[in-house]
Enzyme design. Structure first.
Site, mmCIF file in Angstrom:
data_model
loop_
_atom_site.group_PDB
_atom_site.id
_atom_site.type_symbol
_atom_site.label_atom_id
_atom_site.label_comp_id
_atom_site.label_asym_id
_atom_site.label_seq_id
_atom_site.Cartn_x
_atom_site.Cartn_y
_atom_site.Cartn_z
ATOM 1 N N LYS A 112 0.818 -1.222 0.000
ATOM 2 C CA LYS A 112 0.000 0.000 0.000
ATOM 3 C C LYS A 112 0.849 1.268 0.000
ATOM 4 C CE LYS A 112 -4.206 -2.072 1.714
ATOM 5 N NZ LYS A 112 -3.845 -3.469 2.032
HETATM 6 C C1 PLP Z 1 -4.502 -4.526 1.561
HETATM 7 C C2 PLP Z 1 -3.775 -5.785 1.440
HETATM 8 C C3 PLP Z 1 -4.201 -6.784 0.570
HETATM 9 C C4 PLP Z 1 -5.484 -6.676 -0.226
HETATM 10 O O1 PLP Z 1 -5.426 -5.648 -1.190
HETATM 11 P P1 PLP Z 1 -6.783 -5.138 -1.868
HETATM 12 O O2 PLP Z 1 -6.371 -4.006 -2.724
HETATM 13 O O3 PLP Z 1 -7.677 -4.731 -0.735
HETATM 14 O O4 PLP Z 1 -7.339 -6.289 -2.615
HETATM 15 C C5 PLP Z 1 -3.426 -7.917 0.448
HETATM 16 N N1 PLP Z 1 -2.299 -8.081 1.168
HETATM 17 C C6 PLP Z 1 -1.864 -7.143 2.019
HETATM 18 C C7 PLP Z 1 -0.632 -7.392 2.807
HETATM 19 C C8 PLP Z 1 -2.570 -5.960 2.178
HETATM 20 O O5 PLP Z 1 -2.134 -5.033 3.018
#
Ligand code: PLP
Length: 467
Positions: A112
């Site tokens: 993210k």
């Molecule tokens: C947020 C997250 C996901 C999922 O991502 P999305 O965009 O919500 O599908 C998967 N793995 C990790 C480690 C995350 O932080």
């Protein structure tokens, strides 16, 4: 380039407005009016380009009406300057035909950061241009919150409030939200689940008077700018494996459907993709939907991959809009049914879904077995989210290279890793003080009025309501 809502009744907006609005006023999500495409020569050139420069090529078609290209380039270079690897998102070969795309070299060790670091800069840029302030409110199942807080720590124009489910995020995840000392940063533990936190955020956005009073903005994956910032690494990785002349597959740990939707956008923009594989944990609403044509909510089961412990995949609405041929009426009907019955049928869209995605749910046993096998056979330590994607890739044979999106560093989930491997994954040295720095956060009930009151009392952007 203008943006339209998946529910068809909100006004068209510019990139700037979409960036600040997050959710559309009709409850829908914004998408660009048309899909820009990148030429084969452009995609080919990515194989030897720096990540921040690829980001400019990928994002500029979406932002050029609002943001000068030179400003975008300055922001992408700035956003990726604090990453722990010079390649930003390096590729590691795991075994023949399978590579790991490490998306966890940002400040909070989660994918993210890639989007959030840029999003915060884009927001400050737009707020500065307009002479405005904003209050960012977000919900997190773990990783979004830390990434958002880390990205907005240096913001001059936005305050940030992040709601997280009390006791349901890892210690590392919580500390990433609760140790920053800046006064405009607020972590709030909510007595409820992630879906409760997300519902509170949605309710604040739907309270239009409140929304205007505090100049509310969102950074959850419903924000279009986050999706677009994630498209970059699909292009960057595929180019390393010969795109556009060869097609690769991607296996993506999926919760809110944001990351994998970015892969779908890359495809719309001209990237040849053999398979897009949705990887879920035991919270398997998406694999069930692909298997049955019915999207049906069930209770959330806690797993070792908490960022995917989700039963409502918000960004799936964007996909439904695309798969239905941009039929906002059909999307509205499906969302009405979901709100009323906790389920809806995809009807004719089911076939489209099956042609666009494969989907696999990994059980907790599959995840543990995969982490252990991968460590023993390949000397590579997977985090539990990434392990779901490795399991999913193993179940859906693709002919070309399969790229596993590694969404978190294993040290973010030490309890799960120790239980499975007896090895304690080390945090990178730059995070040495995280586990001992003092924490600061508030705790609130799962109650909209209490949360709105808190936001209004803390945030500098709030203007007092005129009686
Ligand atoms: C947020 C997250 C996901 C999922 O991502 P999305 O965009 O919500 O599908 C998967 N793995 C990790 C480690 C995350 O932080």
């Amino acid at each position: 380039m203008n943006y339209i809502s998946t529910r068809g009744t909100a006004p068209k907006l510019s990139f700037d407005d979409v960036l600040l609005a997050g959710l559309a006023r009709d409850g829908g999500l914004y998408l660009p009016e048309t899909w820009p495409t990148l030429s084969p020569e452009t995609i080919r050139s990515f194989a030897s380009m720096a990540f921040a420069d690829i980001a400019v090529e990928v994002i500029d078609p979406f932002t050029k009406a609002s943001i000068p290209r030179a400003d975008l380039a300055r922001m992408t270079h700035d956003a990726y300057s604090a990453f722990g690897d010079p390649a930003i998102t390096p590729l590691v070969n795991l075994k023949a035909g399978t590579s790991i795309l490490e998306l966890f070299h940002g400040p909070t060790l989660a994918f993210k950061d890639v989007a959030m670091q840029l999003l915060a800069r884009l927001m400050d840029h737009v707020l500065e241009k307009r002479g405005q302030r904003a209050t960012i409110v977000g919900a997190t199942s773990g990783d979004t919150g830390g990434a958002a807080i880390e990205a907005f720590r240096s913001s001059k124009r936005a305050d940030i409030v992040i709601l997280f489910p009390d006791g349901r995020v890892s210690d590392v995840q919580r500390r990433m939200m609760t140790t920053p000392t800046e006064g405009h940063v607020h972590a709030v533990a909510i007595d409820g689940t992630f879906d409760d936190c997300q519902a509170l955020v949605k309710a604040m956005f739907n309270d239009h008077a409140f929304r205007d009073r505090v100049q509310l903005s969102g950074v959850n994956s419903i924000n279009w700018a986050r999706i677009v910032a994630q498209v970059t690494y699909y292009f960057a990785a595929a180019a390393k494996f010969g795109a556009p002349d060869k097609a690769v597959s991607f296996a993506v740990p999926t919760g809110n459907f944001g990351d994998i939707f970015a892969g779908f956008v890359a495809k719309r923009m001209g990237l040849p993709v053999e398979r897009l594989i949705i990887a879920s944990n035991e919270n398997d609403i998406l694999p069930r939907t692909v298997a049955t044509g019915v999207y049906e909510m069930r209770g959330v089961v806690p797993t070792s991959s908490p960022s995917m412990d989700i039963q409502i995949s918000s960004n799936f609405e964007r996909y439904l809009f695309e798969a239905s041929g941009r039929n906002a009426t059909a999307v509205r009907d499906m969302m009405t049914n979901l709100a009323r019955d906790k389920r809806f049928e995809l009807g004719p869209i089911w076939d489209v879904l099956k042609s666009d995605f494969a989907a696999v749910a990994a059980s907790e046993g599959d995840v543990a077995d995969c982490i252990l096998r991968t460590k023993n056979q390949h000397g590579y330590l997977l985090d539990p989210h990434t392990a779901c994607a490795v399991v999913a890739a193993e179940h859906s044979q693709a002919s070309g290279e399969t790229i596993i999106l590694a969404t978190a560093h294993p040290a973010k989930f030490p309890d799960a890793i120790v239980a499975i491997t007896s090895e304690h994954p080390k945090l990178p040295a730059r995070l040495a003080n995280l586990m001992t720095d003092p924490e600061r956060f508030d705790t609130l009930p799962n109650d909209l009025t209490a949360v709105e009151r808190f936001v209004e009392s803390r945030c500098r952007g709030a203007t007092k309501a005129i009686a």
